[in-house]
Design an enzyme around this catalytic site. Structure first.
Site, PDB file in Angstrom:
ATOM      1  N   LYS A  42       0.834  -1.205   0.000  1.00 47.46           N
ATOM      2  CA  LYS A  42       0.000   0.000   0.000  1.00 47.46           C
ATOM      3  C   LYS A  42       0.864   1.249   0.000  1.00 47.46           C
ATOM      4  O   LYS A  42       0.615   2.190  -0.757  1.00 47.46           O
ATOM      5  CB  LYS A  42      -0.913   0.000   1.226  1.00 47.46           C
ATOM      6  CG  LYS A  42      -1.727   1.288   1.378  1.00 47.46           C
ATOM      7  CD  LYS A  42      -2.459   1.346   2.706  1.00 47.46           C
ATOM      8  CE  LYS A  42      -1.592   1.879   3.813  1.00 47.46           C
ATOM      9  NZ  LYS A  42      -1.977   3.211   4.294  1.00 47.46           N
ATOM     10  N   ASN A  43       1.881   1.270   0.854  1.00 43.11           N
ATOM     11  CA  ASN A  43       2.690   2.478   1.004  1.00 43.11           C
ATOM     12  C   ASN A  43       3.577   2.753  -0.202  1.00 43.11           C
ATOM     13  O   ASN A  43       4.128   3.846  -0.324  1.00 43.11           O
ATOM     14  CB  ASN A  43       3.538   2.397   2.274  1.00 43.11           C
ATOM     15  CG  ASN A  43       2.691   2.514   3.531  1.00 43.11           C
ATOM     16  OD1 ASN A  43       1.561   2.987   3.486  1.00 43.11           O
ATOM     17  ND2 ASN A  43       3.230   2.076   4.655  1.00 43.11           N
ATOM     18  N   ARG A  72      -4.447  10.326   4.396  1.00 37.59           N
ATOM     19  CA  ARG A  72      -3.343  11.286   4.423  1.00 37.59           C
ATOM     20  C   ARG A  72      -2.555  11.318   3.126  1.00 37.59           C
ATOM     21  O   ARG A  72      -2.042  12.353   2.729  1.00 37.59           O
ATOM     22  CB  ARG A  72      -2.377  10.952   5.566  1.00 37.59           C
ATOM     23  CG  ARG A  72      -2.887  11.241   6.941  1.00 37.59           C
ATOM     24  CD  ARG A  72      -1.746  11.301   7.926  1.00 37.59           C
ATOM     25  NE  ARG A  72      -0.770  12.308   7.563  1.00 37.59           N
ATOM     26  CZ  ARG A  72      -0.894  13.607   7.830  1.00 37.59           C
ATOM     27  NH1 ARG A  72      -1.973  14.053   8.435  1.00 37.59           N
ATOM     28  NH2 ARG A  72       0.041  14.447   7.469  1.00 37.59           N
ATOM     29  N   CYS A  77      -5.169   7.936   9.583  1.00 36.87           N
ATOM     30  CA  CYS A  77      -5.123   7.362  10.930  1.00 36.87           C
ATOM     31  C   CYS A  77      -4.900   8.443  11.981  1.00 36.87           C
ATOM     32  O   CYS A  77      -4.114   9.360  11.787  1.00 36.87           O
ATOM     33  CB  CYS A  77      -3.987   6.341  11.036  1.00 36.87           C
ATOM     34  SG  CYS A  77      -4.265   4.809  10.160  1.00 36.87           S
ATOM     35  N   ASP A 118       5.425   0.744  11.735  1.00 38.78           N
ATOM     36  CA  ASP A 118       4.227   0.015  11.315  1.00 38.78           C
ATOM     37  C   ASP A 118       4.216  -1.447  11.768  1.00 38.78           C
ATOM     38  O   ASP A 118       3.210  -2.138  11.586  1.00 38.78           O
ATOM     39  CB  ASP A 118       4.066   0.079   9.790  1.00 38.78           C
ATOM     40  CG  ASP A 118       3.483   1.398   9.318  1.00 38.78           C
ATOM     41  OD1 ASP A 118       3.039   2.200  10.164  1.00 38.78           O
ATOM     42  OD2 ASP A 118       3.456   1.633   8.088  1.00 38.78           O
ATOM     43  N   ILE A 154       8.691   7.336  16.595  1.00 36.25           N
ATOM     44  CA  ILE A 154       8.252   8.024  15.369  1.00 36.25           C
ATOM     45  C   ILE A 154       6.997   8.855  15.613  1.00 36.25           C
ATOM     46  O   ILE A 154       6.942  10.041  15.295  1.00 36.25           O
ATOM     47  CB  ILE A 154       7.986   7.009  14.234  1.00 36.25           C
ATOM     48  CG1 ILE A 154       9.219   6.129  14.000  1.00 36.25           C
ATOM     49  CG2 ILE A 154       7.577   7.732  12.951  1.00 36.25           C
ATOM     50  CD1 ILE A 154      10.416   6.858  13.454  1.00 36.25           C
TER      51      ILE A 154
END
Length: 420
Positions: free
Chosen positions: A22-23, A93, A117, A307, A329
């Site tokens: 996805k990223n 985002r 998120c 993640d 983070i």
């Protein structure tokens, strides 16, 4: 609204095919805005965020076709608008990633401030200050970023005072069409950045240094189309490996990219797992053994990814010994902890660390997903909890995991999606 109902089953066993990341896919789809030629993307995961992205592109007037379940073809020569509206941007985002390409190709862009998120402040100022250094005039007005440039963006040396994946991606795409050379200092080093750079290079961009903290981009006047396969999802891979470890199973992940997961595989080996890898597969074997608790500290790539933090919190809950997970983070990224505590996990939050007293005996309970990766940690907990676990608000899960209940079911998990 759907929920997942999970019952404790046997150890996970078998083979699972990993989806595209996805990223990586989200910024890759935005590269289509940099060219008037069609772009074909393969190995694209079927996810809620991908659907949001294609809806956003269609709202701009772009033609989007899905010739196969995991293929997307985009033709941005039909673009009619440079405004990304609040209705779509608020849900994701990554929508901010239309800003750089639109500004570079069209000379203007209006993008609503983003959503996604709720895991702490993720400011967009690095995106904006970087584009301003390239000559853009930007104002934030009534919830919209309004940007324009006279002529082409200009190459610039841009130092980012904190590592930002999104800002690196936005500026990388914008710089591809800028006049002159752009140098991104303190750039993000994630594999998804390398994937984006490789796609842009296929389109005709001149980029060097991707994967390091200094990326150099020599701008070109035009870019071509592409035919590009999305990188395998390292976070989905890690999630299935943790699920296998927690249940004492043996699972092979195919269509994977082992070289993107060094920090995660290292921690799984510390937890007692036997890891073997091939060119495009990873196998974890924890048969007959219980995980050992580990100490993890999240940090930008190539360190341990934020993640994967929530999944390792679950692992530490049931492991032998005391484990510590420190998050550096994002603030507010331990929202899964109260839900795990409802299931009987012994976890104490101390500043930005979750300290787990291992060997918790988890009990099934109704729990609520609060963000994408937190929901994955609850699903893993449900696999080993006595009784029945109901994971609610799984629309978070659907943002980042393709058919997770089908894939887990194929490995022997007792899991089903039901309508509430």
């Amino acid at each position: 609204m759907d929920k997942l109902v999970i019952k404790k089953g046997s150890a996970l066993n078998g083979t699972v095919r990993i989806s595209g990341a996805k990223n990586a896919a989200l910024p890759l789809l935005m590269t289509s805005l940099l060219t008037d030629s069609p772009c074909r993307y393969t190995n694209v995961p079927r996810l809620r965020d991908i659907n949001t992205t294609t809806a956003l592109l269609r709202e701009l007037g772009v033609e989007v076709a899905l010739p196969a379940p995991n293929d997307i073809v985009i033709d941005a020569s039909t673009l009619e608008s440079v405004t990304a509206s609040y209705d779509l941007v608020r849900t994701m985002r990554a929508s901010i990633l239309v800003l750089g390409p639109l500004l570079a190709k069209q000379g203007k862009a209006n993008v609503s401030l983003p959503g996604g998120c709720a895991i702490g402040a993720r400011p967009v100022n690095l995106h904006l200050t970087g584009l301003e250094k390239m000559g853009a005039k930007i104002e934030v007005d009534e919830g919209y970023i309004r940007a324009k440039v006279d002529g082409r963006l200009k190459g610039a040396r841009i130092f980012m005072d904190m590592v930002s994946v999104g800002a690196t991606e936005n500026l990388l795409m914008a710089a591809a069409l800028a006049d002159g050379t752009t140098i991104l200092e303190n750039a993000a080093r994630e594999p998804e950045i390398v994937d984006l750079a490789n796609c842009l290079i296929q389109m005709g961009a001149k980029i060097s240094g991707a994967g390091s903290d200094k990326i150099t981009i020599e701008g070109v006047e035009t870019l071509n189309g592409c035919d590009y396969a999305v990188l395998p999802d390292r976070i989905e891979t890690g999630t299935f490996l943790v699920a296998a470890a927690v249940t004492g199973g043996k699972v092979r992940c195919t269509n994977a990219a082992p070289d993107t997961l060094d920090a995660v595989l290292d921690k799984l080996e510390q937890a007692g797992a036997k890891i073997t890898t091939g060119e495009d597969w990873i196998e974890l074997d924890m048969e007959g053994r219980k995980p050992q608790a580990v100490r993890v500290k999240t940090a930008p790539h190539p360190a341990f990814p934020t993640d994967m933090q929530a999944q390792f919190v679950t692992l530490n809950c049931v492991a032998e010994g005391t484990g510590v997970i420190t998050e550096t983070i994002f603030e507010n990224r331990f929202m899964h902890v109260p839900e795990l505590q409802r299931m009987g996990a012994e976890i104490a939050l101390e500043a930005n660390s979750a300290v787990s007293k291992g060997s918790s005996s988890l009990k099934g309970a109704p729990v609520m997903a609060t963000d994408l990766r937190a929901s994955a940690s609850l699903v893993i907990a449900g696999l080993i909890a006595e009784g029945e676990t109901h994971v609610n608000r799984i629309y978070h899960l659907d943002r980042g995991y393709e058919a997770i209940e089908e894939k887990l079911g194929g490995l022997g998990a007792i899991i089903e999606r039901v309508k509430e």
